[in-house]
Design an enzyme around this catalytic site. Structure first.
Site, PDB file in Angstrom:
ATOM      1  N   ASP A   1      -1.426  24.299   8.511  1.00 33.64           N
ATOM      2  CA  ASP A   1      -0.592  25.315   7.879  1.00 33.64           C
ATOM      3  C   ASP A   1       0.436  25.812   8.912  1.00 33.64           C
ATOM      4  O   ASP A   1       1.466  25.181   9.104  1.00 33.64           O
ATOM      5  CB  ASP A   1      -1.544  26.412   7.376  1.00 33.64           C
ATOM      6  CG  ASP A   1      -0.884  27.477   6.543  1.00 33.64           C
ATOM      7  OD1 ASP A   1      -0.042  27.145   5.710  1.00 33.64           O
ATOM      8  OD2 ASP A   1      -1.230  28.663   6.716  1.00 33.64           O
TER       9      ASP A   1
ATOM     10  N   GLU B   1      -8.954  17.746  10.110  1.00 27.77           N
ATOM     11  CA  GLU B   1      -8.707  19.090   9.566  1.00 27.77           C
ATOM     12  C   GLU B   1      -8.608  19.045   8.041  1.00 27.77           C
ATOM     13  O   GLU B   1      -8.287  17.994   7.472  1.00 27.77           O
ATOM     14  CB  GLU B   1      -7.372  19.631  10.115  1.00 27.77           C
ATOM     15  CG  GLU B   1      -7.531  20.667  11.206  1.00 27.77           C
ATOM     16  CD  GLU B   1      -8.073  22.007  10.738  1.00 27.77           C
ATOM     17  OE1 GLU B   1      -8.780  22.092   9.707  1.00 27.77           O
ATOM     18  OE2 GLU B   1      -7.785  23.002  11.423  1.00 27.77           O
ATOM     19  N   ASP B   2      -8.860  20.179   7.408  1.00 23.37           N
ATOM     20  CA  ASP B   2      -8.642  20.245   5.966  1.00 23.37           C
ATOM     21  C   ASP B   2      -7.157  20.432   5.668  1.00 23.37           C
ATOM     22  O   ASP B   2      -6.597  19.783   4.802  1.00 23.37           O
ATOM     23  CB  ASP B   2      -9.481  21.369   5.324  1.00 23.37           C
ATOM     24  CG  ASP B   2      -9.304  22.739   5.979  1.00 23.37           C
ATOM     25  OD1 ASP B   2      -8.639  22.837   7.034  1.00 23.37           O
ATOM     26  OD2 ASP B   2      -9.831  23.727   5.437  1.00 23.37           O
TER      27      ASP B   2
ATOM     28  N   ARG C   1     -15.208  26.109  -2.239  1.00 18.44           N
ATOM     29  CA  ARG C   1     -15.350  24.884  -1.430  1.00 18.44           C
ATOM     30  C   ARG C   1     -16.008  23.752  -2.203  1.00 18.44           C
ATOM     31  O   ARG C   1     -15.762  22.584  -1.923  1.00 18.44           O
ATOM     32  CB  ARG C   1     -16.210  25.155  -0.193  1.00 18.44           C
ATOM     33  CG  ARG C   1     -15.590  26.108   0.806  1.00 18.44           C
ATOM     34  CD  ARG C   1     -16.333  26.006   2.133  1.00 18.44           C
ATOM     35  NE  ARG C   1     -16.139  27.165   2.979  1.00 18.44           N
ATOM     36  CZ  ARG C   1     -15.080  27.337   3.785  1.00 18.44           C
ATOM     37  NH1 ARG C   1     -14.136  26.435   3.836  1.00 18.44           N
ATOM     38  NH2 ARG C   1     -14.986  28.417   4.528  1.00 18.44           N
TER      39      ARG C   1
ATOM     40  N   GLY D   1     -13.810  24.184   6.807  1.00 17.04           N
ATOM     41  CA  GLY D   1     -13.032  23.583   5.731  1.00 17.04           C
ATOM     42  C   GLY D   1     -13.062  22.071   5.634  1.00 17.04           C
ATOM     43  O   GLY D   1     -12.955  21.517   4.546  1.00 17.04           O
TER      44      GLY D   1
ATOM     45  N   PHE E   1      -1.084  28.475  -1.913  1.00 14.47           N
ATOM     46  CA  PHE E   1      -2.472  28.551  -1.463  1.00 14.47           C
ATOM     47  C   PHE E   1      -3.340  27.641  -2.331  1.00 14.47           C
ATOM     48  O   PHE E   1      -3.234  27.646  -3.559  1.00 14.47           O
ATOM     49  CB  PHE E   1      -2.970  29.996  -1.532  1.00 14.47           C
ATOM     50  CG  PHE E   1      -4.263  30.181  -0.796  1.00 14.47           C
ATOM     51  CD1 PHE E   1      -4.279  30.357   0.577  1.00 14.47           C
ATOM     52  CD2 PHE E   1      -5.477  30.134  -1.477  1.00 14.47           C
ATOM     53  CE1 PHE E   1      -5.476  30.495   1.261  1.00 14.47           C
ATOM     54  CE2 PHE E   1      -6.674  30.266  -0.793  1.00 14.47           C
ATOM     55  CZ  PHE E   1      -6.677  30.452   0.574  1.00 14.47           C
TER      56      PHE E   1
ATOM     57  N   THR F   1      -3.953  26.574  14.702  1.00 13.65           N
ATOM     58  CA  THR F   1      -5.300  26.055  14.970  1.00 13.65           C
ATOM     59  C   THR F   1      -5.233  24.709  15.693  1.00 13.65           C
ATOM     60  O   THR F   1      -5.899  24.502  16.717  1.00 13.65           O
ATOM     61  CB  THR F   1      -6.097  25.909  13.661  1.00 13.65           C
ATOM     62  OG1 THR F   1      -6.080  27.169  12.987  1.00 13.65           O
ATOM     63  CG2 THR F   1      -7.521  25.473  13.916  1.00 13.65           C
TER      64      THR F   1
HETATM   65  P1  IMP Z   1      -3.247  27.109  10.691  1.00 14.91           P
HETATM   66  O1  IMP Z   1      -3.856  27.472  11.999  1.00 14.91           O
HETATM   67  O2  IMP Z   1      -2.309  28.162  10.169  1.00 14.91           O
HETATM   68  O3  IMP Z   1      -2.594  25.731  10.679  1.00 14.91           O
HETATM   69  O4  IMP Z   1      -4.370  27.167   9.597  1.00 14.91           O
HETATM   70  C1  IMP Z   1      -5.379  26.300   9.466  1.00 14.91           C
HETATM   71  C2  IMP Z   1      -6.508  26.901   8.684  1.00 14.91           C
HETATM   72  O5  IMP Z   1      -6.110  27.936   7.760  1.00 14.91           O
HETATM   73  C3  IMP Z   1      -7.108  25.817   7.820  1.00 14.91           C
HETATM   74  O6  IMP Z   1      -8.066  25.076   8.544  1.00 14.91           O
HETATM   75  C4  IMP Z   1      -7.686  26.599   6.676  1.00 14.91           C
HETATM   76  O7  IMP Z   1      -8.993  27.028   6.986  1.00 14.91           O
HETATM   77  C5  IMP Z   1      -6.797  27.816   6.532  1.00 14.91           C
HETATM   78  N1  IMP Z   1      -5.815  27.622   5.438  1.00 14.91           N
HETATM   79  C6  IMP Z   1      -4.501  27.471   5.542  1.00 14.91           C
HETATM   80  N2  IMP Z   1      -3.905  27.317   4.337  1.00 14.91           N
HETATM   81  C7  IMP Z   1      -4.904  27.355   3.428  1.00 14.91           C
HETATM   82  C8  IMP Z   1      -4.950  27.236   1.981  1.00 14.91           C
HETATM   83  O8  IMP Z   1      -3.948  27.042   1.265  1.00 14.91           O
HETATM   84  N3  IMP Z   1      -6.185  27.323   1.428  1.00 14.91           N
HETATM   85  C9  IMP Z   1      -7.327  27.515   2.139  1.00 14.91           C
HETATM   86  N4  IMP Z   1      -7.335  27.627   3.478  1.00 14.91           N
HETATM   87  C10 IMP Z   1      -6.138  27.550   4.122  1.00 14.91           C
END
Ligand code: IMP
Length: 182
Positions: free
Chosen positions: A106, A102-103, A168, A48, A155, A110
């Site tokens: 959430d 990071e992108d 993307r 991402g 999202f 991660t």
């Molecule tokens: P985390 O581990 O829940 O913080 O999630 C991180 C990863 O989930 C990001 O690097 C994204 O790849 C994916 N992600 C979380 N929210 C979104 C979204 O709204 N759109 C697309 N990808 C997302």
């Protein structure tokens, strides 16, 4: 700007290419200032963040380096759910100033996993820089030192972010249209 459809889901324009670009100018300047006497290593988390990392990196003027990692998720045998494993960190980061790129942060799962595995390599410092931050979704408290935009629990796709692989390459960021907005 128009709505778009990906995998039967309708998305509406949310953050424009120009707004992203302007915000990254500011972030790059902040990083240049914080790291003016240093030579940081950016660790971009694939897939991402590759577009954000490339744009941010090009706008930085300090002598920075960049490398790329992936985070795999596989079902753990414990009931705690998914275990995340860091893949591809073949760069020497011991004693270095590391910035994780990071992108989106959430749930924080991660970043939490990355931080603990990167800390094991004994860098001098570690900071987290994310294009998007969704604080209301947090399940684990993680530090976010630099964030492009704080967004609500919707999202999003575009500018590197995908829905099942698609979206993307969109220049702008789009958010999922909800029924309230229909
Ligand atoms: P985390 O581990 O829940 O913080 O999630 C991180 C990863 O989930 C990001 O690097 C994204 O790849 C994916 N992600 C979380 N929210 C979104 C979204 O709204 N759109 C697309 N990808 C997302």
């Amino acid at each position: 700007m128009q709505e778009i459809t990906i995998h039967d889901k309708v998305f509406e324009p949310y953050i424009t290419e120009e707004q992203i670009n302007t915000r990254i100018d500011v972030l790059a300047h902040e990083l240049d200032t914080s790291y003016r006497d240093a030579s940081p290593v950016l660790i971009s988390v694939l897939n991402g963040s590759f577009i954000f990392a490339a744009d941010l990196f090009r706008k930085m003027t300090v002598p920075a380096e960049i490398t790329f990692v992936k985070v795999s998720s596989y079902s753990g045998t414990q009931t705690t759910g998914n275990v995340k494993e860091l893949i591809g960190l073949d760069y020497r980061i011991e004693g270095r100033d590391v910035i994780i790129i990071e992108d989106i942060v959430d749930t924080g799962i991660t970043i939490h996993a990355l931080l603990s595995q990167i800390k094991n390599r004994q860098p001098k410092s570690i900071k987290v820089c994310t294009l998007l931050n969704k604080p209301s979704r947090r399940e684990i408290d993680v530090p976010v030192h630099y964030a492009g935009f704080e967004i609500p629990d919707r999202f999003v796709v575009g500018y590197g972010l995908d829905l099942d692989g698609l979206g993307r390459n969109l220049p702008h960021i789009y958010q999922l249209k909800t029924e309230h907005h229909a």
